[in-house]
Design an enzyme around this catalytic site. Structure first.
Site, short mmCIF file in Angstrom:
data_model
loop_
_atom_site.label_atom_id
_atom_site.label_comp_id
_atom_site.label_asym_id
_atom_site.label_seq_id
_atom_site.Cartn_x
_atom_site.Cartn_y
_atom_site.Cartn_z
N GLU A 89 -16.32 -55.22 14.65
CA GLU A 89 -17.53 -55.42 15.43
C GLU A 89 -17.51 -54.68 16.76
OE1 GLU A 89 -20.52 -59.16 16.33
OE2 GLU A 89 -18.89 -59.24 14.88
N LYS A 125 -19.84 -53.35 12.67
CA LYS A 125 -20.74 -54.49 12.80
C LYS A 125 -21.49 -54.42 14.13
CE LYS A 125 -19.42 -58.63 11.42
NZ LYS A 125 -18.59 -59.86 11.27
N THR A 149 -24.94 -58.00 11.61
CA THR A 149 -24.52 -59.39 11.66
C THR A 149 -25.45 -60.22 12.54
OG1 THR A 149 -22.59 -60.81 12.01
CG2 THR A 149 -22.93 -59.03 13.60
N PHE A 171 -26.58 -65.47 8.14
CA PHE A 171 -25.71 -66.60 8.48
C PHE A 171 -26.28 -67.90 7.93
CE2 PHE A 171 -22.73 -65.37 12.17
CZ PHE A 171 -22.48 -64.13 11.60
#
Length: 312
Positions: A89, A125, A149, A171
Site C-alpha cells: 500500500e 494499493k 482498497t 470491504f
C-alpha cells in the site's frame, strides 16, 4: 470423505491471505497475499524482526524511506511463499494526491525490482478516493498493476472499473459494522448482510459489462460472509477465519458465477458525478474517511517504532 470449507472454497475462488504473518501464509498456502499499514505494523512488531528493522532504520536516509523499505522487505518475503500477487500500500497521507501516489508507486516497484521481484508480481494499493483511482488509471498505463482498497460504495466500484484497475477490495465487514452500529437489533445474517450484498452487486455489474477488474472481497467478520460470496474472483481472509474454514466440514455451494448477459457499456463516471454520489452515500463517505485515518494512525505508529530503533 467430506472436505473442509476451505478446500472447497479454493476450488471456486482464489483465496488470498490477509496478513503479514509468514507462518500463516506457509500453513494455508494462499494464491496471493495482501498487506496494509495495520498488517505491516503487526509484522514489524514481531520480536524476530527487530534486528532487521533496526538495520533498515539506521541505513535509511529518513523515516519515509525506512517505512517503504520495511514494506518492501516484508513483501519480498511473502513473494517467496505465494505464487501470485503481493499487495503493497501507498501511504495514506497520499490518498488525495494523484501525482505523489504515482511517484510513490514507481518508487516501490523500483525497490521490489532491486530485490528481484518483478512488477507483475506486485499490486500497488491505493485508497479508492477520486485521486487514488485516477492515479491507478495512470499506473495501469505505465504497466504497474493496482489494487483499489477502502472500497465501500458503488460509485467507487464504477470509477475503478472505468480506470482499468487490476483489482478492487470491497470491504464487507466494515460495511456491516456501520449498519450494525445504527441498527443493533437488525437481522444481518446471510444475504441480509449489507457488505455481502454490496460485493454481489459489484460482481454482477462487472461481469455483466465485461470488465476485467478482479473483485476481491475483504474485511470479513465471520465465516458466513465468506461462504455467502463463494465463487467471487478472490477473497482475502485473515488467518483466524482461514483456520475456521479449514476446520469446518460440510457442503459449500457456489453463490457467484461469471455467467450472465452482456450489457451495454455504461458511460464513464465524471468527477463531479463521483463526488456527488459519494456525498449522497453516508456509509461510504464515513467508512472511507475512517479507514484512511486508521491506516494513517498505524503508519504513524510504525514511523515512531522505526524512529526509536534508528536512535538505538
Amino acid at each position: 470423505m467430506s472436505q473442509s470449507l476451505l478446500s472447497q472454497l479454493k476450488s471456486m475462488t482464489k483465496v488470498v491471505a490477509d496478513t503479514g504473518d509468514l507462518e500463516a501464509i506457509r500453513r494455508f498456502r494462499p494464491e496471493d497475499a495482501t498487506t496494509n499499514p495495520s498488517l505491516i505494523l503487526q509484522a514489524a512488531q514481531q520480536e524476530d524482526r527487530r534486528a532487521r528493522l533496526a538495520a533498515i532504520a539506521r541505513e535509511s536516509a529518513d523515516i519515509d524511506e525506512a517505512v517503504d523499505r520495511v514494506a518492501v522487505d516484508i513483501g519480498c518475503e511473502i513473494s517467496e511463499l505465494v505464487p501470485g500477487y503481493v499487495s503493497t500500500e501507498v501511504s495514506s497521507r497520499l490518498s488525495f494526491d494523484r501525482d505523489a501516489t504515482i511517484a510513490k508507486a514507481h518508487s516501490l516497484i523500483e525497490r521490489y525490482a532491486k530485490q528481484g521481484v518483478p512488477a507483475e508480481r506486485i499490486l500497488i494499493k491505493t485508497a479508492s478516493t477520486w485521486e487514488g483511482i485516477q492515479a491507478a488509471r495512470q499506473l495501469e498505463r505505465d504497466g504497474i498493476r493496482t489494487n483499489l482498497t477502502l472500497l465501500f460504495g458503488f460509485a467507487q466500484a464504477k470509477a475503478c472499473a472505468d480506470a482499468g484497475a487490476t483489482l478492487i477490495s470491497p470491504f464487507v465487514g466494515r460495511i456491516l459494522d456501520w449498519h450494525k452500529a445504527r441498527d443493533p437489533q437488525g437481522d444481518f445474517a446471510g444475504d441480509n448482510d449489507p457488505g455481502v450484498a454490496s460485493v454481489k452487486r459489484i460482481y454482477e455489474y462487472y461481469k455483466g459489462h465485461g470488465y476485467a477488474t478482479i473483485v476481491m472481497g475483504a474485511s470479513f467478520r465471520n465465516v458466513d460472509e465468506i461462504t455467502s460470496l463463494a465463487g467471487c474472483d478472490r477473497l482475502t481472509i485473515s488467518p483466524a477465519l482461514l483456520n475456521e474454514l479449514d476446520e469446518r466440514q460440510g457442503e459449500l455451494t457456489r453463490k457467484l458465477s461469471p455467467a450472465g448477459a452482456q450489457g451495454a457499456d455504461p458511460e464513464p463516471l465524471a468527477q463531479a458525478d463521483f463526488r456527488w454520489e459519494m456525498n449522497e452515500d453516508e456509509m461510504t463517505s464515513d467508512k472511507l474517511a475512517e479507514g484512511i485515518r486508521k491506516f494513517m494512525a498505524d503508519q504513524k505508529a510504525l514511523e515512531a517504532l522505526l524512529a526509536k530503533l534508528r536512535q538505538q
